[in-house]
Design a protein around this motif. Structure first.
Motif, PDB file in Angstrom:
ATOM      1  N   PRO B 137      35.012  -6.315 -93.046  1.00 47.58           N
ATOM      2  CA  PRO B 137      35.056  -5.812 -94.432  1.00 47.58           C
ATOM      3  C   PRO B 137      35.860  -4.520 -94.556  1.00 47.58           C
ATOM      4  CG  PRO B 137      32.920  -5.353 -93.428  1.00 47.58           C
ATOM      5  CD  PRO B 137      33.665  -6.214 -92.454  1.00 47.58           C
ATOM      6  N   VAL B 138      36.410  -4.304 -95.727  1.00 47.75           N
ATOM      7  CA  VAL B 138      37.098  -3.041 -96.015  1.00 47.75           C
ATOM      8  C   VAL B 138      36.046  -1.947 -96.138  1.00 47.75           C
ATOM      9  CG1 VAL B 138      38.458  -1.802 -97.743  1.00 47.75           C
ATOM     10  CG2 VAL B 138      39.106  -4.122 -97.056  1.00 47.75           C
ATOM     11  N   ILE B 139      36.227  -0.862 -95.388  1.00 43.83           N
ATOM     12  CA  ILE B 139      35.208   0.188 -95.333  1.00 43.83           C
ATOM     13  C   ILE B 139      35.731   1.486 -95.948  1.00 43.83           C
ATOM     14  CG2 ILE B 139      33.993  -0.753 -93.331  1.00 43.83           C
ATOM     15  CD1 ILE B 139      35.578   1.273 -91.616  1.00 43.83           C
ATOM     16  N   THR B 140      34.798   2.382 -96.166  1.00 43.47           N
ATOM     17  CA  THR B 140      35.122   3.676 -96.782  1.00 43.47           C
ATOM     18  C   THR B 140      34.601   4.804 -95.892  1.00 43.47           C
ATOM     19  OG1 THR B 140      33.028   3.835 -97.959  1.00 43.47           O
ATOM     20  CG2 THR B 140      34.821   2.650 -99.084  1.00 43.47           C
ATOM     21  N   VAL B 141      34.992   6.022 -96.228  1.00 48.59           N
ATOM     22  CA  VAL B 141      34.469   7.184 -95.514  1.00 48.59           C
ATOM     23  C   VAL B 141      32.945   7.267 -95.704  1.00 48.59           C
ATOM     24  CG1 VAL B 141      34.502   9.717 -95.419  1.00 48.59           C
ATOM     25  CG2 VAL B 141      36.657   8.444 -95.623  1.00 48.59           C
ATOM     26  N   ALA B 142      32.471   6.896 -96.878  1.00 49.00           N
ATOM     27  CA  ALA B 142      31.020   6.905 -97.109  1.00 49.00           C
ATOM     28  C   ALA B 142      30.319   5.902 -96.189  1.00 49.00           C
ATOM     29  CB  ALA B 142      30.721   6.586 -98.575  1.00 49.00           C
ATOM     30  N   ASP B 143      30.961   4.774 -95.923  1.00 46.13           N
ATOM     31  CA  ASP B 143      30.386   3.799 -94.984  1.00 46.13           C
ATOM     32  C   ASP B 143      30.313   4.377 -93.576  1.00 46.13           C
ATOM     33  OD1 ASP B 143      30.173   1.858 -97.000  1.00 46.13           O
ATOM     34  OD2 ASP B 143      32.170   1.053 -96.580  1.00 46.13           O
ATOM     35  N   MET B 144      31.375   5.093 -93.176  1.00 46.17           N
ATOM     36  CA  MET B 144      31.376   5.730 -91.849  1.00 46.17           C
ATOM     37  C   MET B 144      30.201   6.697 -91.734  1.00 46.17           C
ATOM     38  SD  MET B 144      35.419   6.678 -91.645  1.00 46.17           S
ATOM     39  CE  MET B 144      36.665   5.396 -91.877  1.00 46.17           C
ATOM     40  N   VAL B 145      30.006   7.474 -92.791  1.00 46.50           N
ATOM     41  CA  VAL B 145      28.939   8.480 -92.789  1.00 46.50           C
ATOM     42  C   VAL B 145      27.567   7.806 -92.811  1.00 46.50           C
ATOM     43  CG1 VAL B 145      27.909  10.298 -94.222  1.00 46.50           C
ATOM     44  CG2 VAL B 145      30.370  10.314 -93.726  1.00 46.50           C
ATOM     45  N   ARG B 146      27.460   6.712 -93.539  1.00 48.83           N
ATOM     46  CA  ARG B 146      26.197   5.953 -93.566  1.00 48.83           C
ATOM     47  C   ARG B 146      25.875   5.445 -92.155  1.00 48.83           C
ATOM     48  NH1 ARG B 146      27.710   2.515 -97.432  1.00 48.83           N
ATOM     49  NH2 ARG B 146      27.382   4.005 -99.117  1.00 48.83           N
ATOM     50  N   CYS B 147      26.902   5.019 -91.447  1.00 51.32           N
ATOM     51  CA  CYS B 147      26.726   4.550 -90.073  1.00 51.32           C
ATOM     52  C   CYS B 147      26.297   5.697 -89.156  1.00 51.32           C
ATOM     53  CB  CYS B 147      28.028   3.919 -89.581  1.00 51.32           C
ATOM     54  SG  CYS B 147      27.974   3.344 -87.882  1.00 51.32           S
ATOM     55  N   GLU B 148      26.941   6.857 -89.326  1.00 56.94           N
ATOM     56  CA  GLU B 148      26.586   8.021 -88.505  1.00 56.94           C
ATOM     57  C   GLU B 148      25.129   8.440 -88.761  1.00 56.94           C
ATOM     58  OE1 GLU B 148      31.221   9.533 -88.668  1.00 56.94           O
ATOM     59  OE2 GLU B 148      29.714  10.560 -89.901  1.00 56.94           O
ATOM     60  N   ARG B 149      24.725   8.362 -90.016  1.00 57.00           N
ATOM     61  CA  ARG B 149      23.363   8.765 -90.367  1.00 57.00           C
ATOM     62  C   ARG B 149      22.342   7.795 -89.762  1.00 57.00           C
ATOM     63  NH1 ARG B 149      20.326   7.978 -95.263  1.00 57.00           N
ATOM     64  NH2 ARG B 149      18.771   9.644 -95.554  1.00 57.00           N
ATOM     65  N   ALA B 150      22.649   6.495 -89.833  1.00 60.27           N
ATOM     66  CA  ALA B 150      21.750   5.491 -89.240  1.00 60.27           C
ATOM     67  C   ALA B 150      21.662   5.693 -87.732  1.00 60.27           C
ATOM     68  CB  ALA B 150      22.255   4.089 -89.561  1.00 60.27           C
ATOM     69  N   PHE B 151      22.780   6.047 -87.137  1.00 58.05           N
ATOM     70  CA  PHE B 151      22.800   6.311 -85.696  1.00 58.05           C
ATOM     71  C   PHE B 151      21.921   7.523 -85.358  1.00 58.05           C
ATOM     72  CE2 PHE B 151      24.762   9.219 -82.617  1.00 58.05           C
ATOM     73  CZ  PHE B 151      24.548   8.513 -81.448  1.00 58.05           C
ATOM     74  N   LEU B 152      22.094   8.603 -86.103  1.00 60.29           N
ATOM     75  CA  LEU B 152      21.308   9.816 -85.837  1.00 60.29           C
ATOM     76  C   LEU B 152      19.816   9.574 -86.049  1.00 60.29           C
ATOM     77  CD1 LEU B 152      23.713  12.446 -87.439  1.00 60.29           C
ATOM     78  CD2 LEU B 152      23.183  12.215 -85.000  1.00 60.29           C
ATOM     79  N   ALA B 153      19.485   8.719 -87.000  1.00 63.49           N
ATOM     80  CA  ALA B 153      18.076   8.387 -87.236  1.00 63.49           C
ATOM     81  C   ALA B 153      17.471   7.750 -85.983  1.00 63.49           C
ATOM     82  CB  ALA B 153      17.951   7.444 -88.435  1.00 63.49           C
ATOM     83  N   GLU B 154      18.264   6.966 -85.284  1.00 63.03           N
ATOM     84  CA  GLU B 154      17.797   6.361 -84.032  1.00 63.03           C
ATOM     85  C   GLU B 154      17.521   7.419 -82.966  1.00 63.03           C
ATOM     86  OE1 GLU B 154      17.004   2.998 -83.522  1.00 63.03           O
ATOM     87  OE2 GLU B 154      17.132   3.338 -85.685  1.00 63.03           O
ATOM     88  N   LEU B 155      18.266   8.510 -83.019  1.00 63.42           N
ATOM     89  CA  LEU B 155      18.013   9.624 -82.093  1.00 63.42           C
ATOM     90  C   LEU B 155      16.917  10.555 -82.623  1.00 63.42           C
ATOM     91  CD1 LEU B 155      21.562  10.860 -80.869  1.00 63.42           C
ATOM     92  CD2 LEU B 155      20.240   8.900 -80.104  1.00 63.42           C
ATOM     93  N   ARG B 156      16.306  10.168 -83.733  1.00 59.73           N
ATOM     94  CA  ARG B 156      15.287  10.979 -84.425  1.00 59.73           C
ATOM     95  C   ARG B 156      15.823  12.360 -84.797  1.00 59.73           C
ATOM     96  NH1 ARG B 156      10.728  12.186 -81.955  1.00 59.73           N
ATOM     97  NH2 ARG B 156      11.504  11.857 -79.863  1.00 59.73           N
ATOM     98  N   ILE B 157      17.065  12.338 -85.275  1.00 59.58           N
ATOM     99  CA  ILE B 157      17.672  13.558 -85.819  1.00 59.58           C
ATOM    100  C   ILE B 157      17.829  13.334 -87.313  1.00 59.58           C
ATOM    101  CG2 ILE B 157      19.800  14.929 -85.905  1.00 59.58           C
ATOM    102  CD1 ILE B 157      20.143  14.102 -82.884  1.00 59.58           C
ATOM    103  N   ASP B 158      17.140  14.151 -88.112  1.00 61.36           N
ATOM    104  CA  ASP B 158      17.248  13.905 -89.547  1.00 61.36           C
ATOM    105  C   ASP B 158      17.795  15.100 -90.318  1.00 61.36           C
ATOM    106  OD1 ASP B 158      13.664  13.772 -89.503  1.00 61.36           O
ATOM    107  OD2 ASP B 158      14.973  15.528 -89.522  1.00 61.36           O
TER     108      ASP B 158
END
Lengths: 384, 384
Positions: B137-158
């Motif tokens: 899919p065509v992605i956006t900078v907001a999608d990249m950031v959403r991915c980074e946030r989901a990743f950090l949540a896995e590290l329990r960093i909020d």
């Protein structure tokens, strides 16, 4: 006929006798030159102005073509309100204009290596009966000028009141004045340089790479194969086009406006922004009118061009008019200023005019009204 | 280990649970994120700095890779004297450096759509078992950031002490501060913009055209075919590379020096000027390390990015550090200044530093020594 127009002018052709020696050590036989003339040659044959075109121009510099091609040379920002078949420098050439045909006999040729009537890579190689293609020799600006001189000799013109051109055309004017200093009274060098800056060398290399990496280029021998490197040349033209404009002029004309008006369409394949669509249009119209091998050869030639200052300034005898544009980052004003300084230090007659205008390198085709009085005054004051 | 180095660091991988919703309306399942960390997470988990890379970077931001690829991310002018396998921002990340790993836990991920370990077009589509290719899919900078946030949540960093990046990385930092204003204390935005200028949109369009016009691209489904659009991506990289540098820096480094040392060789095929040879080298090393579809998607995303000022400035709560470089004509300082002005008018804490440096946009990777005190002071003074 509108006032100031030279009217309808058809391109003529002339075959040069003998052969044309080239800088690379080879020579070309049976060179044909496409040309147009505007105005009347004086009995003394002393009122001739040679107009030299830039990379994408042709012999049809002024007036209307009796047989206009579907895609004109006035494209990009200059396309708006340009009548079909109008010459690429029509605003500068005609009765009462900068190059005043009431006074001067203006001659315009398609340059050597071209694809609009003068011998170039798409012409028939007399040795094989097939298009030159990869067999076409690598040429230089000096070769172009040698060709122009041989052509003018056929017209029995052996001295020029002026040579004028913008960009690659300006290089030809400079080359005339250094190669044949006693045959040129004046040169008009617009948006040009004595040596392309390294960034310009890079842009040209990228454009050529784009063409040569297109598999349809076939090493240069694509004629008659039913395929041409349109894809690669389209990209080359896009690169060129952006380097000819300025960032502010693009911002003013297109901003970040979307093609769809409102929402993003989330597509890689289709233009989303108006400027993307504009670029595609420029590419597709250019490939319909231009030959890729000509692009390669002219790009190579303008990259090679180098007048060594201050030595070249010692050689030049012509009065020199230099015009540059503030927003031209491809042929920056500093280069014109360097030439001017070298000429003045050598005690030569020279003028330098910096025009503050926003359209980048393309200003030389767009800012005709502001160039006109400068050129007129220069040619009137001079011994032209 | 040299002083200030984080030592040898290997890239790790983490699979996100669930699916990642995207701006285009689609979503991605089984997203994998490649990442590295430097320093130690504090017990309160409040010392995290997320470092975001630009178009051609990867998760390996600092230290030495235990398994360095043949072509590193430090190329172009940054290649000189860079040890093999060194991270792309090694000069900025480490003990005592700008992003001080004695104090901060620095996290670096390969961004969504990437080709260096995080899910992108060359990854396996779980729906088909084959690489996504044209199905990505065509992605956006907001999608990249959403991915980074989901990743950090896995590290329990909020909550992030800071988000930092240059160019596209700076866009991610800005996006973090506007999408999740209460989760970011500070942002460091270097050589970036709230919206790419139209000329930048055009350069990116040209780069994408060059890739998509290469027949080997095959509509994006070239994986496993034995062909890849290396020719087109090489030209795209050349265009990018020249836009990342400045005309004076090219002039200083290469001038008009010839490859052969002395005479012209009169060739279209071979580089004549050193700068032409340099460009070819940049292209060929880049295509060996980068995926063309990733290039297309990241280029599209950074073109789309647009924060509407002054509204976005009202939303941002993070202290903001903006750094721009005088010679950066692709991401000109005026954009950083606009963001700064909007933030200050909204009463937000912001700093803007203009560094006078000659290397164009690439300064953010080259001028590490001059950025270091600015970033250190900013992070020390703040509540980071």
């Amino acid at each position: 006929m509108s006032p100031g127009s030279v009217g309808t002018v058809a391109t003529q052709h002339l075959d040069l006798p003998g052969s044309l020696p080239l800088d690379c050590g080879r020579s070309l036989r049976r060179v044909r030159v496409a040309y147009e003339t505007y105005g009347t040659l004086s009995p003394a044959r002393d009122n001739v102005i040679l107009v030299c075109h830039a990379l994408s121009g042709d012999a049809h510099a002024a007036g209307l073509s009796p047989d206009p091609p579907p895609e004109g040379t006035r494209d990009g920002f200059a396309a708006a309100a340009s009548p079909k078949g109008i010459g690429w420098w029509d605003g500068m050439i005609g009765p009462g204009k900068a190059f005043d045909t009431d006074r001067f006999f203006v001659v315009s040729t398609n340059l050597l290596g071209g694809c609009r009537g003068t011998t170039g890579p798409s012409s028939t190689d007399p040795d094989t009966g097939r298009p030159y293609g990869s067999a076409f020799p690598v040429i230089t600006v000096a070769d172009m000028v040698r060709c122009e001189r041989a052509f003018l000799a056929e017209l029995r013109i052996d001295r020029l009141a002026a040579v004028a051109g913008g960009s690659l055309g300006g290089m030809q004017a400079l080359e005339w004045a250094t190669s044949y200093p006693d045959q040129v009274n004046n040169i008009v060098v617009i948006a040009s340089t004595h040596a392309l800056q390294p960034q310009g060398v890079a842009w040209n290399a990228i454009a050529r790479e784009s063409i040569m990496r297109d598999p349809a280029w076939q090493g240069g021998d694509y004629y008659g194969t039913g395929r041409a490197p349109d894809a690669g040349m389209g990209v080359a033209r896009m690169v060129g086009h952006i380097t000819y404009l300025s960032a502010p002029s693009l911002a003013e004309k297109f901003g970040r406006r979307l093609q769809s008006g409102g929402d993003l369409r989330y597509t890689l394949h289709e233009p989303e922004f108006e400027v993307e669509s504009y670029l595609r249009h420029q590419a597709s119209s250019f490939v319909r009118r231009f030959d890729a091998n000509t692009y390669l050869h002219l790009s190579r030639a303008l990259t090679y061009f180098q007048l060594d200052l201050p030595a070249a300034a010692e050689t030049i005898m012509a009065r020199t008019l230099l015009i540059a544009f503030s927003s031209d980052w491809l042929y920056p004003p500093s280069a014109s200023e360097e030439i001017f300084d070298a000429l003045r230090k050598s005690g030569k007659e020279a003028e330098f005019h910096l025009i503050d205008a926003p359209y980048g390198h393309d200003c030389f085709l767009l800012e005709e009204a502001r160039q006109t009085p400068i050129v007129r005054d220069f040619l009137t004051e001079g011994r032209a």
